[in-house]
Design a protein around this motif. Structure first.
Motif, PDB file in Angstrom:
ATOM      1  N   SER A 185       0.836  -1.206   0.000  1.00 39.50           N
ATOM      2  CA  SER A 185       0.000   0.000   0.000  1.00 39.50           C
ATOM      3  C   SER A 185       0.865   1.248   0.000  1.00 39.50           C
ATOM      4  O   SER A 185       1.985   1.248   0.499  1.00 39.50           O
ATOM      5  CB  SER A 185      -0.938   0.020   1.213  1.00 39.50           C
ATOM      6  OG  SER A 185      -0.197   0.122   2.409  1.00 39.50           O
ATOM      7  N   ILE A 186       0.321   2.281  -0.604  1.00 42.72           N
ATOM      8  CA  ILE A 186       0.862   3.624  -0.435  1.00 42.72           C
ATOM      9  C   ILE A 186      -0.051   4.240   0.612  1.00 42.72           C
ATOM     10  O   ILE A 186      -1.211   4.536   0.334  1.00 42.72           O
ATOM     11  CB  ILE A 186       0.876   4.413  -1.760  1.00 42.72           C
ATOM     12  CG1 ILE A 186       1.794   3.708  -2.766  1.00 42.72           C
ATOM     13  CG2 ILE A 186       1.330   5.846  -1.517  1.00 42.72           C
ATOM     14  CD1 ILE A 186       1.828   4.356  -4.140  1.00 42.72           C
ATOM     15  N   ASP A 187       0.472   4.327   1.823  1.00 39.39           N
ATOM     16  CA  ASP A 187      -0.356   4.665   2.972  1.00 39.39           C
ATOM     17  C   ASP A 187      -0.732   6.140   3.022  1.00 39.39           C
ATOM     18  O   ASP A 187      -1.844   6.484   3.394  1.00 39.39           O
ATOM     19  CB  ASP A 187       0.356   4.254   4.261  1.00 39.39           C
ATOM     20  CG  ASP A 187       0.730   2.782   4.224  1.00 39.39           C
ATOM     21  OD1 ASP A 187      -0.067   1.977   3.696  1.00 39.39           O
ATOM     22  OD2 ASP A 187       1.815   2.441   4.697  1.00 39.39           O
ATOM     23  N   SER A 188       0.213   6.989   2.688  1.00 43.09           N
ATOM     24  CA  SER A 188      -0.085   8.417   2.659  1.00 43.09           C
ATOM     25  C   SER A 188       0.898   9.105   1.728  1.00 43.09           C
ATOM     26  O   SER A 188       2.035   8.675   1.587  1.00 43.09           O
ATOM     27  CB  SER A 188       0.018   9.045   4.052  1.00 43.09           C
ATOM     28  OG  SER A 188       1.350   9.019   4.519  1.00 43.09           O
ATOM     29  N   VAL A 189       0.399  10.134   1.087  1.00 45.56           N
ATOM     30  CA  VAL A 189       1.229  10.993   0.244  1.00 45.56           C
ATOM     31  C   VAL A 189       0.760  12.413   0.508  1.00 45.56           C
ATOM     32  O   VAL A 189      -0.412  12.721   0.313  1.00 45.56           O
ATOM     33  CB  VAL A 189       1.078  10.680  -1.259  1.00 45.56           C
ATOM     34  CG1 VAL A 189       1.964  11.608  -2.078  1.00 45.56           C
ATOM     35  CG2 VAL A 189       1.395   9.234  -1.554  1.00 45.56           C
ATOM     36  N   ASP A 190       1.671  13.234   0.963  1.00 42.68           N
ATOM     37  CA  ASP A 190       1.353  14.640   1.192  1.00 42.68           C
ATOM     38  C   ASP A 190       2.193  15.483   0.246  1.00 42.68           C
ATOM     39  O   ASP A 190       3.424  15.518   0.363  1.00 42.68           O
ATOM     40  CB  ASP A 190       1.630  15.031   2.645  1.00 42.68           C
ATOM     41  CG  ASP A 190       0.702  14.326   3.613  1.00 42.68           C
ATOM     42  OD1 ASP A 190      -0.521  14.360   3.380  1.00 42.68           O
ATOM     43  OD2 ASP A 190       1.193  13.733   4.582  1.00 42.68           O
ATOM     44  N   PHE A 191       1.513  16.135  -0.710  1.00 42.99           N
ATOM     45  CA  PHE A 191       2.183  17.053  -1.622  1.00 42.99           C
ATOM     46  C   PHE A 191       2.215  18.411  -0.931  1.00 42.99           C
ATOM     47  O   PHE A 191       1.176  19.042  -0.735  1.00 42.99           O
ATOM     48  CB  PHE A 191       1.441  17.131  -2.962  1.00 42.99           C
ATOM     49  CG  PHE A 191       1.491  15.849  -3.743  1.00 42.99           C
ATOM     50  CD1 PHE A 191       2.647  15.480  -4.421  1.00 42.99           C
ATOM     51  CD2 PHE A 191       0.389  15.003  -3.806  1.00 42.99           C
ATOM     52  CE1 PHE A 191       2.701  14.298  -5.155  1.00 42.99           C
ATOM     53  CE2 PHE A 191       0.434  13.826  -4.527  1.00 42.99           C
ATOM     54  CZ  PHE A 191       1.598  13.471  -5.207  1.00 42.99           C
ATOM     55  N   LEU A 192       3.398  18.858  -0.558  1.00 42.31           N
ATOM     56  CA  LEU A 192       3.558  20.086   0.217  1.00 42.31           C
ATOM     57  C   LEU A 192       3.859  21.292  -0.657  1.00 42.31           C
ATOM     58  O   LEU A 192       3.484  22.417  -0.335  1.00 42.31           O
ATOM     59  CB  LEU A 192       4.675  19.894   1.246  1.00 42.31           C
ATOM     60  CG  LEU A 192       4.543  18.631   2.114  1.00 42.31           C
ATOM     61  CD1 LEU A 192       5.800  18.409   2.924  1.00 42.31           C
ATOM     62  CD2 LEU A 192       3.317  18.736   2.999  1.00 42.31           C
ATOM     63  N   SER A 193       4.568  21.075  -1.742  1.00 42.38           N
ATOM     64  CA  SER A 193       4.890  22.122  -2.713  1.00 42.38           C
ATOM     65  C   SER A 193       5.261  21.420  -4.011  1.00 42.38           C
ATOM     66  O   SER A 193       5.247  20.194  -4.077  1.00 42.38           O
ATOM     67  CB  SER A 193       6.029  23.015  -2.208  1.00 42.38           C
ATOM     68  OG  SER A 193       7.206  22.260  -2.033  1.00 42.38           O
ATOM     69  N   SER A 194       5.591  22.189  -5.035  1.00 40.88           N
ATOM     70  CA  SER A 194       5.852  21.562  -6.329  1.00 40.88           C
ATOM     71  C   SER A 194       7.294  21.780  -6.768  1.00 40.88           C
ATOM     72  O   SER A 194       8.011  22.616  -6.229  1.00 40.88           O
ATOM     73  CB  SER A 194       4.881  22.109  -7.382  1.00 40.88           C
ATOM     74  OG  SER A 194       5.004  23.510  -7.467  1.00 40.88           O
ATOM     75  N   ALA A 195       7.674  21.017  -7.774  1.00 39.76           N
ATOM     76  CA  ALA A 195       8.982  21.160  -8.403  1.00 39.76           C
ATOM     77  C   ALA A 195       8.758  21.631  -9.829  1.00 39.76           C
ATOM     78  O   ALA A 195       7.765  21.273 -10.457  1.00 39.76           O
ATOM     79  CB  ALA A 195       9.715  19.828  -8.394  1.00 39.76           C
ATOM     80  N   LYS A 196       9.700  22.437 -10.328  1.00 36.40           N
ATOM     81  CA  LYS A 196       9.580  23.019 -11.656  1.00 36.40           C
ATOM     82  C   LYS A 196      10.627  22.436 -12.598  1.00 36.40           C
ATOM     83  O   LYS A 196      11.603  21.821 -12.163  1.00 36.40           O
ATOM     84  CB  LYS A 196       9.789  24.530 -11.585  1.00 36.40           C
ATOM     85  CG  LYS A 196       8.904  25.269 -10.610  1.00 36.40           C
ATOM     86  CD  LYS A 196       9.163  26.761 -10.579  1.00 36.40           C
ATOM     87  CE  LYS A 196      10.565  27.220 -10.429  1.00 36.40           C
ATOM     88  NZ  LYS A 196      11.386  26.917  -9.323  1.00 36.40           N
ATOM     89  N   VAL A 197      10.432  22.679 -13.875  1.00 33.87           N
ATOM     90  CA  VAL A 197      11.419  22.289 -14.880  1.00 33.87           C
ATOM     91  C   VAL A 197      12.772  22.869 -14.473  1.00 33.87           C
ATOM     92  O   VAL A 197      12.873  24.029 -14.102  1.00 33.87           O
ATOM     93  CB  VAL A 197      11.017  22.798 -16.280  1.00 33.87           C
ATOM     94  CG1 VAL A 197      12.153  22.629 -17.278  1.00 33.87           C
ATOM     95  CG2 VAL A 197       9.775  22.100 -16.774  1.00 33.87           C
ATOM     96  N   GLY A 198      13.789  22.018 -14.508  1.00 34.28           N
ATOM     97  CA  GLY A 198      15.140  22.440 -14.163  1.00 34.28           C
ATOM     98  C   GLY A 198      15.524  22.158 -12.727  1.00 34.28           C
ATOM     99  O   GLY A 198      16.701  22.198 -12.380  1.00 34.28           O
ATOM    100  N   ASP A 199      14.537  21.871 -11.873  1.00 33.35           N
ATOM    101  CA  ASP A 199      14.857  21.532 -10.483  1.00 33.35           C
ATOM    102  C   ASP A 199      15.471  20.136 -10.434  1.00 33.35           C
ATOM    103  O   ASP A 199      15.150  19.265 -11.245  1.00 33.35           O
ATOM    104  CB  ASP A 199      13.596  21.523  -9.599  1.00 33.35           C
ATOM    105  CG  ASP A 199      13.095  22.903  -9.245  1.00 33.35           C
ATOM    106  OD1 ASP A 199      13.815  23.894  -9.481  1.00 33.35           O
ATOM    107  OD2 ASP A 199      11.963  22.981  -8.723  1.00 33.35           O
TER     108      ASP A 199
END
Length: 156
Positions: A57-71
């Protein structure tokens, strides 16, 4: 079977965020991040158990911020607790803007991986020895995450 320190299973991967990895806002697709998380969790659990693993299982996923092209996207993972055949894996994802010297955590996730033998049957895994304060906190709080997983499965 002897226990292993959390540090034994720690793994790190770094990937460059490219245009095909992004959406119309030029930020990385969440599904792409999930694939990276699943991959490093499997590698980490394989290292700890010394055998093939499957994602339970993937128990939890918290997206807190994003990544951009080049990161540079850096994933860090470790086994935080193990049962008889299962392992809880904690994954942190960071976006590094290497040109401006900024690093931010983008995603945090917990997964459960199960070790299997050549016939696909669950196989016993080593225990865990937490060493640092963070490892001890994650180890000590794992039973409540397991209870949450079990309660969630009862809702189906």
């Amino acid at each position: 079977m002897e226990s292993l320190p959390v540090s034994y299973s720690k793994m790190t991967q770094t990937r460059l965020v490219l245009p095909p990895d992004t959406n119309h806002l030029d930020t990385i697709f969440g599904g792409k991040v999930l694939a990276y998380i699943d991959e490093i969790a499997a590698l980490t659990a394989m290292k700890h158990s010394n055998c093939v693993v499957v994602t339970a299982s993937i128990d939890s996923v918290d997206f807190l911020s994003s990544a951009k092209v080049g990161d540079a996207l850096t994933l860090e993972a470790c086994v935080t607790r193990s049962g008889r055949t299962s392992m809880e894996v904690y994954v942190k994802v960071y976006a590094d803007d290497l040109l401006h010297g900024r690093k931010v955590m983008t995603t945090e996730s917990f997964l459960t991986m199960v070790a299997v033998d050549s016939e696909g049957k669950p196989k016993a895994v080593p225990g865990i020895l937490p060493e640092t304060d963070e490892e001890k906190r994650l180890y000590d709080t794992a039973p409540s995450r397991k209870e949450h997983r079990q309660n969630r499965s009862r809702l189906r």
